[in-house]
Design an enzyme around this catalytic site. Sequence first.
Site, PDB file in Angstrom:
ATOM      1  N   LYS A 179       0.530  14.362   1.668  1.00 18.52           N
ATOM      2  CA  LYS A 179      -0.857  14.620   1.261  1.00 18.52           C
ATOM      3  C   LYS A 179      -1.109  16.110   1.044  1.00 18.52           C
ATOM      4  O   LYS A 179      -2.140  16.508   0.509  1.00 18.52           O
ATOM      5  CB  LYS A 179      -1.822  14.033   2.288  1.00 18.52           C
ATOM      6  CG  LYS A 179      -1.773  12.501   2.317  1.00 18.52           C
ATOM      7  CD  LYS A 179      -2.737  11.913   3.323  1.00 18.52           C
ATOM      8  CE  LYS A 179      -2.618  10.388   3.407  1.00 18.52           C
ATOM      9  NZ  LYS A 179      -3.201   9.702   2.256  1.00 18.52           N
ATOM     10  N   THR A 233      -8.803   6.384  -1.634  1.00 17.05           N
ATOM     11  CA  THR A 233     -10.195   5.973  -1.819  1.00 17.05           C
ATOM     12  C   THR A 233     -11.144   7.124  -1.525  1.00 17.05           C
ATOM     13  O   THR A 233     -12.293   7.095  -1.944  1.00 17.05           O
ATOM     14  CB  THR A 233     -10.550   4.773  -0.919  1.00 17.05           C
ATOM     15  OG1 THR A 233     -10.193   5.063   0.433  1.00 17.05           O
ATOM     16  CG2 THR A 233      -9.831   3.511  -1.375  1.00 17.05           C
ATOM     17  N   HIS A 284       0.810  -1.225   0.000  1.00 19.72           N
ATOM     18  CA  HIS A 284       0.000   0.000   0.000  1.00 19.72           C
ATOM     19  C   HIS A 284       0.839   1.270   0.000  1.00 19.72           C
ATOM     20  O   HIS A 284       0.285   2.346   0.234  1.00 19.72           O
ATOM     21  CB  HIS A 284      -0.912   0.039   1.225  1.00 19.72           C
ATOM     22  CG  HIS A 284      -2.112  -0.846   1.142  1.00 19.72           C
ATOM     23  ND1 HIS A 284      -3.281  -0.464   0.525  1.00 19.72           N
ATOM     24  CD2 HIS A 284      -2.326  -2.100   1.589  1.00 19.72           C
ATOM     25  CE1 HIS A 284      -4.170  -1.440   0.605  1.00 19.72           C
ATOM     26  NE2 HIS A 284      -3.609  -2.450   1.245  1.00 19.72           N
ATOM     27  N   LYS A 288     -14.899   8.094  -3.205  1.00 23.19           N
ATOM     28  CA  LYS A 288     -16.128   8.397  -2.465  1.00 23.19           C
ATOM     29  C   LYS A 288     -16.683   9.757  -2.884  1.00 23.19           C
ATOM     30  O   LYS A 288     -17.898   9.916  -3.079  1.00 23.19           O
ATOM     31  CB  LYS A 288     -15.848   8.380  -0.966  1.00 23.19           C
ATOM     32  CG  LYS A 288     -15.364   7.039  -0.428  1.00 23.19           C
ATOM     33  CD  LYS A 288     -15.054   7.124   1.061  1.00 23.19           C
ATOM     34  CE  LYS A 288     -14.440   5.817   1.549  1.00 23.19           C
ATOM     35  NZ  LYS A 288     -13.007   5.878   1.713  1.00 23.19           N
ATOM     36  N   LYS A 322      -8.592  13.601   4.959  1.00 26.03           N
ATOM     37  CA  LYS A 322      -7.716  12.428   4.921  1.00 26.03           C
ATOM     38  C   LYS A 322      -6.687  12.566   6.038  1.00 26.03           C
ATOM     39  O   LYS A 322      -6.583  13.621   6.669  1.00 26.03           O
ATOM     40  CB  LYS A 322      -7.032  12.264   3.566  1.00 26.03           C
ATOM     41  CG  LYS A 322      -6.277  13.490   3.075  1.00 26.03           C
ATOM     42  CD  LYS A 322      -5.731  13.277   1.670  1.00 26.03           C
ATOM     43  CE  LYS A 322      -6.826  13.382   0.621  1.00 26.03           C
ATOM     44  NZ  LYS A 322      -7.064  12.138  -0.093  1.00 26.03           N
ATOM     45  N   ARG A 323      -5.939  11.527   6.284  1.00 27.29           N
ATOM     46  CA  ARG A 323      -4.869  11.577   7.284  1.00 27.29           C
ATOM     47  C   ARG A 323      -3.939  12.746   6.986  1.00 27.29           C
ATOM     48  O   ARG A 323      -3.641  13.042   5.833  1.00 27.29           O
ATOM     49  CB  ARG A 323      -4.105  10.251   7.230  1.00 27.29           C
ATOM     50  CG  ARG A 323      -2.968  10.104   8.214  1.00 27.29           C
ATOM     51  CD  ARG A 323      -2.517   8.650   8.257  1.00 27.29           C
ATOM     52  NE  ARG A 323      -2.183   8.141   6.937  1.00 27.29           N
ATOM     53  CZ  ARG A 323      -0.960   8.183   6.403  1.00 27.29           C
ATOM     54  NH1 ARG A 323       0.042   8.723   7.089  1.00 27.29           N
ATOM     55  NH2 ARG A 323      -0.725   7.669   5.210  1.00 27.29           N
TER      56      ARG A 323
END
Length: 816
Positions: free
Chosen positions: A549, A651, A355, A655, A543-544
Site C-alpha cells: 500500500k 474502497t 480479494h 469513499k 488504510k491498513r
Amino acid sequence: MSITVETLSQLLKEKLTSSFGKSLEEATTKEVFQSTCLIMKDSIHPNWQMTQQTYDQNESKQVYYFSMEFLLGRMIETNLLNMGLLDIYKETLTSLGFNPEDVFREEHDAGLGNGGLGRLAACFLDSLASLELPGYGMGIRYKYGLFQQKVVNGYQVELPDYWLEDEYMWETKRDDKAIEVRFGGTVETTVLNGQLQFQHHDYERVLAIPYDVPIVGYNNNTVNTLRLWSAESTTNHFHFHSSRGHDYYHYLDYKRSIEKISEFLYPDDSYYEGKVLRLKQQYFLVSAGLQSIIRRYKKQNKPLHQLSKHVVIQINDTHPSLVVPELMRLLLDEEKLGWNEAWSITQETVAYTNHTTLSEALEKWPEDMFTTLFPRLYQIIEEINERFCKMLWYDYPELREKIPEMAILAYGQIHMAHLAMVGSFSINGVAKLHTEILKDRVMQPFYTVFPKRFNNKTNGITHRRWLLNVNPNLANVISEAIGTEWIHQPEQLTKIIPFSTDSSFQESIRKVKHENKKRLASYIKEHYNVIIDDQSIVDVHIKRLHGYKRQLLNLFHIIHLYNSYKENPALEMTPRTFIFGAKAAPGYTFAKQVIKLINAVAEKINNHPQVSKNLKVIFLENYQVSLAERIIPAADVSEQISTASKEASGTGNMKLMMNGALTIGTQDGANVEISEFVGNDNIFTFGLTSEEVFAYQQSGEYNARDYYNNDRRLRNVMDLFVNQHFSGDDVDFKDIFYSLLYNNDEYFVLKDFDSYIDTQKHVDQTYQNQSDWLSKSIVNIGHSGAFSSDRTIKQYAQDIWNIRPTKIESHVKTYY
C-alpha cells in the site's frame, strides 16, 4: 406513523425510568444512548419478525454471506437514518440538553473487522436490506477486536479492544438456536446395507450460540439479519468427579480453550498454536452457519436436492472455504446422500469471491494440522482432490504438468483458494483489472478449466452512510441542486456534473469542505495538540499498513518536501496537511517500523520553525470506521498509491471520491475504473502499470540500487534514515533502508518515486486554481454513484445469486 419531539421526549423519560430508575436530570449520556437504542429496537423488531416470516411464506431464495469480518462501525446513526428518524432524534436530544454527537459516540465501534474486507461486507448488508433483497450475514462474535492501537514514543502499541465491555445494544441472543460444532477425534468407517457409514468419536464439543443483529433497510420495512456466532462451553459435555478436585480446574482449562475460538479477531498465526486457533475459527463459523441453514431449510419441508433453488452461499475470500467440504459432510453423513448428488448440490450452491493477488494471502494449511482437527473433513477433501486431479489428467492433457500446482492437496498443504474454486459455481474478482489478473495470471490454469465461472463484480460502498450520513451538508447541497432521487438511485448523482463549472455551486461545495476541515482541525487540536491550517490541502492516506500500500512512498514525498523547504525557505508551495491512519499487524515488523518513521518525521516537521508553517504530518491512532467518518469529508487528496497489480480493488478510494477528494493513484484496482468514469483530467495517475510490474518481476532486471545512486533527491531522503536525523537511535530505520536496497525494493517504491513527485507537483499547481479544482471535485462526486454498493449488489443478485426483491408489508411502527 410520524413522531414528534414531545412524544419522543416522553418516551425517553419513560425508558430511563423503566430501564435505569432515573429521571432525565439524573441520567448519564450513556444511559440516554442506551435508552435511545431500546426505543429504536422496539420499533425495529416487529419489522424484523415480519421480514423473516415473509421470506418463509414467499419461499424467497436467500443469500448467506459468510465472512470472517463485518466492520460495522457505529450502528445508531445508520439505523436512525435508514428509519427516517435521524433528524427528529437529534432535535429531541438537543431539546433535552444533550449533544447528539456525544450520545452517539457512546456506542463503541463493533470489533468485528479489520479493513476493507470487513467494511465491504457491512456495506453489502446495508445494500441488501435497502434493495429489499433476502440476505443473511454469517460471522463470528469476537469478544475482542483486532486491537486498540496506541502510539507511545512513536511506536505502535497494541492494547485489547474489548468492545463488548458495555452491552452491545443491537444484538439479540438466540439460545434456542445453538449448534454443536465438533473438533478432533477419530472417524470409524463401517458398511451398512452396502453403504459406507462414518462415525465420529472422541471429539471436542463446542457450543455455537448465535447473536442476531438487525440490518435495517433504507426507507422500507426490510430488516435482514447478521448472525454472529459465539463459542461457549457447557457443563453437559464435561464429566465431573466430585472427589477429585483437580477436575474443576481441568474444566476451567477446557472452558477457556473453548472460549478462545471466538475471543480474538485474527489471532497471531506466527506460531503453531495461533495457526490452530485461526483454523478452528474458520471451521467454527462454517459449521455453525451451515448447520443452521440446513436446519432452517428442512423445517420448510423442501427436498435437499433443491437446496440451490432456495439458498446461495457466498464465500467472502478464502477464510470460509471450508464451506465446501463441510456442506459435503452434512449432505453425506447427516443426510445420507450419495457423493455425486451431494457434490452437485454443493457446487450449485456455493459461490466464491477472491480479494487478493498476493500469494501469501491465498491461505494454505498443513495437512497434519488439518487431519488432527478435522479427520472427516480431511477424508472428504482427499476425495475431492482425487476426483479433480483425475479429471484434469483425462480431460485436460495439456495441463498435466500443472496438476501439482492446481491440486487442492499438494506438498503437505491444503490450498484453500483451490478448494473454493473447485467447489463453487462462481468465482468473482472485485475490480475489472483484478479479475483480468486472476484469469490471465494468478489463476490462469483454473480459468482454462472453468472459464464460465469467472466474472467480475467491482466493489462498492453504501452512499447512504458514506455521503448522506457522514457528510450531510454536502448531501443537502446536492439535493438542493438536483433533488433527492439520487438517495434511492445513486447513479443519478451524475446530474450534478453540469454544475461543475457553476461558480455558485462551486462556492457551496467549497464552503462545505472548509467547514469539514475546520471540524477535523478542531479534533486534531483537542486530541493531539497540533494546530493545522484549515486552508491547507488535506492529503489523506488511510488504510491498513502494508508494504504494497506504500505509505512509505508517501513518506518519501513528505521528506523530500521537508528537504526542499530547508534548502529554500522561500519555496512557493500550497500549505499541506498529511494525515495517516493505519494499523500494522502485530507481527509485521516492517509495517510497525514505518509507523515509527511516520511519527518521527511528524515530530521533526511539526516542530520545525519554518517548515511547519507549510507542512504538517499527523498520524491518527486507532484508525477505525468512526475515525474515517471524521477524516473523509475533510479530505482534498486521496492517496491510492499501491503497487500496480497488488490492490484488488480498494474502497477507500470510492469513499473519498464520493466526498469530493481527488485521487492520486497508480493504475491499480478500482482506480482504473474511477479514471475511466471521471476522465484523465480529473484524477492524478502515475507510476508503473501492472503489466510493467509483471515484466520487471519476470525479467529480474529491476535494480533498486541504481535508482538510489542516480537520483540525488531519493538519496537525500533515504540517507536520513541511517544518519540518526529522525531518531537518536541509529538502528531505528536502518531496516527500512536495507530492505529497500538489499531486498531490491519488492514494491517498487524507488522506481515510482520520480513519477510520484512530478504528479504531486501537478496536484499542488491544480489546487492553486480553486475553480478548476472544485470543478474536478464535483465531477468526481457526480460519478461516484457508479461505485455504490447498491450497484454491486444488484449485479451479484442478478448474475450470481439469482435472488429477487421481496416486498415486506408495512407494519404499524411503535416507539415504545
